[in-house]
Design a protein around this motif. Structure first.
Motif, PDB file in Angstrom:
ATOM      1  N   ALA A 109       0.823  -1.202   0.000  1.00  0.00           N
ATOM      2  CA  ALA A 109       0.000   0.000   0.000  1.00  0.00           C
ATOM      3  C   ALA A 109       0.860   1.256   0.000  1.00  0.00           C
ATOM      4  O   ALA A 109       1.922   1.301   0.632  1.00  0.00           O
ATOM      5  CB  ALA A 109      -0.917   0.003   1.218  1.00  0.00           C
ATOM      6  N   GLU A 110       0.368   2.287  -0.695  1.00  0.00           N
ATOM      7  CA  GLU A 110       1.013   3.584  -0.655  1.00  0.00           C
ATOM      8  C   GLU A 110      -0.042   4.677  -0.758  1.00  0.00           C
ATOM      9  O   GLU A 110      -1.117   4.488  -1.331  1.00  0.00           O
ATOM     10  CB  GLU A 110       2.059   3.737  -1.762  1.00  0.00           C
ATOM     11  N   ALA A 111       0.274   5.831  -0.187  1.00  0.00           N
ATOM     12  CA  ALA A 111      -0.655   6.959  -0.138  1.00  0.00           C
ATOM     13  C   ALA A 111      -0.366   7.936  -1.263  1.00  0.00           C
ATOM     14  O   ALA A 111       0.798   8.227  -1.564  1.00  0.00           O
ATOM     15  CB  ALA A 111      -0.543   7.665   1.209  1.00  0.00           C
ATOM     16  N   GLU A 112      -1.433   8.452  -1.862  1.00  0.00           N
ATOM     17  CA  GLU A 112      -1.284   9.351  -2.996  1.00  0.00           C
ATOM     18  C   GLU A 112      -2.375  10.419  -2.995  1.00  0.00           C
ATOM     19  O   GLU A 112      -3.392  10.283  -2.320  1.00  0.00           O
ATOM     20  CB  GLU A 112      -1.374   8.568  -4.321  1.00  0.00           C
ATOM     21  N   GLU A 143      -3.336   3.575  -2.981  1.00  0.00           N
ATOM     22  CA  GLU A 143      -3.079   2.621  -4.056  1.00  0.00           C
ATOM     23  C   GLU A 143      -2.463   1.360  -3.472  1.00  0.00           C
ATOM     24  O   GLU A 143      -1.535   1.424  -2.667  1.00  0.00           O
ATOM     25  CB  GLU A 143      -2.142   3.192  -5.122  1.00  0.00           C
ATOM     26  N   VAL A 144      -2.996   0.235  -3.879  1.00  0.00           N
ATOM     27  CA  VAL A 144      -2.415  -1.045  -3.502  1.00  0.00           C
ATOM     28  C   VAL A 144      -1.675  -1.564  -4.725  1.00  0.00           C
ATOM     29  O   VAL A 144      -2.278  -2.062  -5.682  1.00  0.00           O
ATOM     30  CB  VAL A 144      -3.490  -2.042  -3.041  1.00  0.00           C
ATOM     31  N   VAL A 168      -4.968  -2.473  -7.038  1.00  0.00           N
ATOM     32  CA  VAL A 168      -6.277  -1.832  -6.906  1.00  0.00           C
ATOM     33  C   VAL A 168      -6.059  -0.450  -6.276  1.00  0.00           C
ATOM     34  O   VAL A 168      -4.951  -0.127  -5.855  1.00  0.00           O
ATOM     35  CB  VAL A 168      -7.247  -2.666  -6.035  1.00  0.00           C
ATOM     36  N   TYR A 169      -7.141   0.327  -6.203  1.00  0.00           N
ATOM     37  CA  TYR A 169      -7.016   1.624  -5.546  1.00  0.00           C
ATOM     38  C   TYR A 169      -8.326   1.981  -4.859  1.00  0.00           C
ATOM     39  O   TYR A 169      -9.406   1.532  -5.252  1.00  0.00           O
ATOM     40  CB  TYR A 169      -6.583   2.710  -6.528  1.00  0.00           C
ATOM     41  N   MET A 241       5.995   2.682   0.312  1.00  0.00           N
ATOM     42  CA  MET A 241       4.925   1.696   0.339  1.00  0.00           C
ATOM     43  C   MET A 241       5.207   0.658   1.418  1.00  0.00           C
ATOM     44  O   MET A 241       6.364   0.468   1.829  1.00  0.00           O
ATOM     45  CB  MET A 241       4.764   1.014  -1.025  1.00  0.00           C
ATOM     46  N   ARG A 242       4.150  -0.004   1.866  1.00  0.00           N
ATOM     47  CA  ARG A 242       4.277  -1.026   2.910  1.00  0.00           C
ATOM     48  C   ARG A 242       3.404  -2.235   2.562  1.00  0.00           C
ATOM     49  O   ARG A 242       2.296  -2.077   2.058  1.00  0.00           O
ATOM     50  CB  ARG A 242       3.856  -0.457   4.264  1.00  0.00           C
ATOM     51  N   PRO A 243       3.875  -3.457   2.852  1.00  0.00           N
ATOM     52  CA  PRO A 243       3.075  -4.652   2.568  1.00  0.00           C
ATOM     53  C   PRO A 243       1.797  -4.684   3.392  1.00  0.00           C
ATOM     54  O   PRO A 243       1.760  -4.199   4.525  1.00  0.00           O
ATOM     55  CB  PRO A 243       4.007  -5.807   2.977  1.00  0.00           C
TER      56      PRO A 243
END
Length: 271
Positions: A109-112, A143-144, A168-169, A241-243
């Motif tokens: 996952a990461e933030a956008e 966003e994944v 996915v998002y 990003m992080r798992p």
């Protein structure tokens, strides 16, 4: 077989490998053995073949995503530019949704900051002023990312070919115009199960998320598929990003913009 025919065959083999991994939910070997590790045109041609395969199976294109916006990650990949991928309708989830992990292989996952376009970005200089005027509003996004390549063993060509490692998002419910917030000034926190796991800011995304959208507008036009009104644009990570795995709850907080939350659970379809 001519050199051109051999290259086309290798690109089709790479696309078939990735599409099979996607359809069977089974990670595959990297495709750089077929197209080379940094051949940009070949990698995007594979992505186009993969996109065609998705469309043939009923998916619809709803936007684009930008990847590799961090200079550190670019150096790691041995490149000096971002990449981009396609967003399909079946990749989208609403704020607070339960995201089934059965449809993912190795999610991170990461933030956008996400944007929705009010106007096409097909003609003109596609500079920052034009891009800014074309954006309808922004919203927080999660966003994944995912990789069909086993163990995330990727080089630049692998991630580009694999639709920029898209998964996915999730889009937040809060929307704001660019008169109401400045993307470059936002700060971000991402929490997994209440624990802070990633932080960042707007400047971490190519200096400004709007710079990333301008880059994408020019790149998309160069590749013959300009950005269109109504499309969703994921502008790139604001921090590392992080798992994630089944049972996790991920929360993204972006100052001046809002919050987006997703829960992850076993399953194979939208819930």
């Amino acid at each position: 077989m001519t050199t051109t025919e051999h290259a086309a065959t290798a690109e089709q083999q790479a696309a078939d490998r990735l599409l099979t991994a996607l359809q069977t939910r089974t990670a595959c070997a990297p495709v750089r053995d077929l197209i080379g590790p940094v051949d940009l045109p070949a990698a995007y041609r594979v992505q186009e073949r993969l996109t065609a395969g998705r469309l043939e199976h009923g998916a619809t294109i709803v936007g684009r995503k930008i990847g590799l916006t961090s200079e550190a990650v670019q150096r790691q990949m041995g490149v000096d530019q971002p990449d981009f991928g396609v967003l399909f309708d079946d990749m989208a989830y609403a704020d607070g949704a339960v995201v089934p992990t059965g449809g993912l292989l190795q999610p991170k996952a990461e933030a956008e900051v996400a944007f929705v376009l009010r106007e096409d970005l097909a003609d003109g200089p596609l500079d920052s002023a034009q891009v800014r005027a074309a954006i309808d509003y922004g919203m927080p996004a999660l966003e994944v990312c995912d990789s069909r390549i086993d163990g995330w063993d990727i080089k630049f060509a692998d991630t580009v070919a694999d639709n920029a490692s898209s998964g996915v998002y999730i889009l937040g419910d809060t929307t704001k115009t660019l008169d109401e917030f400045a993307p470059v000034d936002v700060d971000m926190r991402m929490l997994i199960n209440g624990e802070e796991v990633s932080t960042g800011n707007g400047a971490a995304c190519l200096g400004d998320p709007l710079n990333a959208v301008a880059w994408l507008a020019r790149a998309a036009r160069d590749f013959g598929e300009p950005l269109r009104a109504g499309q969703v644009i994921l502008s790139g990570a604001l921090g590392p990003m992080r798992p994630v795995r089944s049972g996790d709850e991920v929360t993204v907080e972006i100052t001046g913009l809002g919050t987006v939350v997703a829960k992850f659970s076993e399953g194979n379809a939208h819930e």
